[in-house]
Write a protein that holds these residues in place. Structure first.
Motif, PDB file in Angstrom:
ATOM      1  N   ALA A  74     -14.235  -7.770  33.656  1.00  0.00           N
ATOM      2  CA  ALA A  74     -14.979  -7.501  32.425  1.00  0.00           C
ATOM      3  C   ALA A  74     -15.807  -8.724  32.027  1.00  0.00           C
ATOM      4  CB  ALA A  74     -14.024  -7.126  31.310  1.00  0.00           C
ATOM      5  N   LEU A  94     -13.985  -1.839  30.638  1.00  0.00           N
ATOM      6  CA  LEU A  94     -14.039  -1.335  32.019  1.00  0.00           C
ATOM      7  C   LEU A  94     -12.938  -0.293  32.190  1.00  0.00           C
ATOM      8  CD1 LEU A  94     -14.637  -4.485  34.283  1.00  0.00           C
ATOM      9  CD2 LEU A  94     -16.267  -2.708  33.628  1.00  0.00           C
ATOM     10  N   ALA A 204     -11.402  -3.248  38.958  1.00  0.00           N
ATOM     11  CA  ALA A 204     -11.345  -4.302  37.949  1.00  0.00           C
ATOM     12  C   ALA A 204     -10.083  -5.128  38.127  1.00  0.00           C
ATOM     13  CB  ALA A 204     -11.377  -3.703  36.539  1.00  0.00           C
TER      14      ALA A 204
END
Length: 306
Positions: A74, A94, A204
């Motif tokens: 992020a 995210l 992520a």
């Protein structure tokens, strides 16, 4: 409910993000308090607040540089600001993806490739060292005694911690402290709970509060033992740690020295003995403790931890 947010948060959002929250998408509390918010202009953001121990600014600066370089994390939207005793910042949202479960060698190889990519990018990231290391990785502390000073753990009855856990921690820490390998920046909480995957690729990596500056081999070793962790944490099989270390070296294009391999194996145990102590002090099920008991001899041998 927006009405249930901390009193300081709506005005902080106006000051730092230019708009107020109108919806709470999620809220999570652990070491940090994390708020997923929808602002009045339609933006979804994540606000993180944690006790200000002096680490946050460096961690968020590193996260920003990684996001600029295209690593899947992020992007911070604000600098770290002080709110009373808290360090607070906001980052982009995210959402999506799922955890990649399992502790097999095949799963280990996938995590190792991501960790190698991350460590390669961190070589060029320049920030003030985020000190002290996170408590579960703080074998490098300068406090008196074996364990780092952690008030809410130290205040409990230490006699409930099994003697073999203490003995193992002493041997592991002695081996780690004996090295003079150079320190680098790395992620010290590289666990399944902090990564999300989509269509076979990492979407992520989260928890940038957990950066540390330690020898590369120690950071890699810790990740090799803990990559599969979701609550309650445990310790992956020895062969899975071995697969993680092998792929990491392949991806980074160099073999570890004998010294680095020993430090990696030592570090693979430190987080687990920290977790075993935690379980004993809290009366939790002995998940890490049993894994440590089962694997101690082999990991200590590989670490040359006498």
């Amino acid at each position: 409910m927006v009405d249930d947010l901390p009193d300081w948060l709506p005005s902080w959002c106006v000051d730092q993000l230019g708009d107020e929250p109108v919806d709470v998408l999620f809220e999570a509390r652990s070491i940090s308090a994390v708020f997923g918010l929808r602002l009045a202009d339609g933006r979804d953001v994540v606000v993180k607040a944690r006790e200000d121990d002096g680490r946050a600014a460096s961690c968020v600066a590193a996260q920003a540089q990684l996001a600029e370089r295209g690593f899947p994390c992020a992007r911070p939207l604000t600098p770290v600001t002080g709110v009373g005793a808290l360090a607070v910042h906001a980052e982009e949202s995210l959402p999506g993806g799922s955890m990649l479960p399992g502790s097999s060698p095949d799963v280990a190889r996938r995590y190792a490739a991501v960790f190698a990519r991350l460590m390669a990018l961190l070589v060029d990231v320049s920030v003030a060292p985020p000190l002290p290391s996170p408590r579960w990785a703080r074998w490098d502390h300068t406090d008196p005694g074996l364990w780092p000073a952690i008030d809410f753990l130290d205040s409990r009855d230490q006699s409930v911690v099994p003697s073999f856990v203490v003995s193992m921690a002493e041997r592991v820490r002695k081996r780690l402290l004996a090295t003079d390998l150079p320190c680098v920046l790395g992620h010290a909480d590289f666990e399944a709970q902090n990564l999300r995957w989509q269509d076979g690729e990492v979407l992520a990596v989260h928890d940038w509060d957990s950066l540390a500056r330690q020898p590369e081999a120690a950071l890699v070793g810790a990740a090799s033992g803990a990559f599969a962790n979701v609550p309650p944490p445990s310790l992956v099989p020895v062969e899975s740690s071995a697969a993680f270390l092998e792929v990491y070296q392949e991806q980074r294009g160099r073999e570890f020295t004998a010294e680095e391999l020993e430090i990696a194996w030592a570090a693979s145990l430190w987080t687990a003995v920290h977790n075993a102590r935690w379980e004993a002090l809290h009366g939790d099920a002995p998940v890490s403790l049993e894994a440590v008991r089962d694997q101690a001899d082999e990991r200590l041998r590989l670490a040359n931890a006498t």
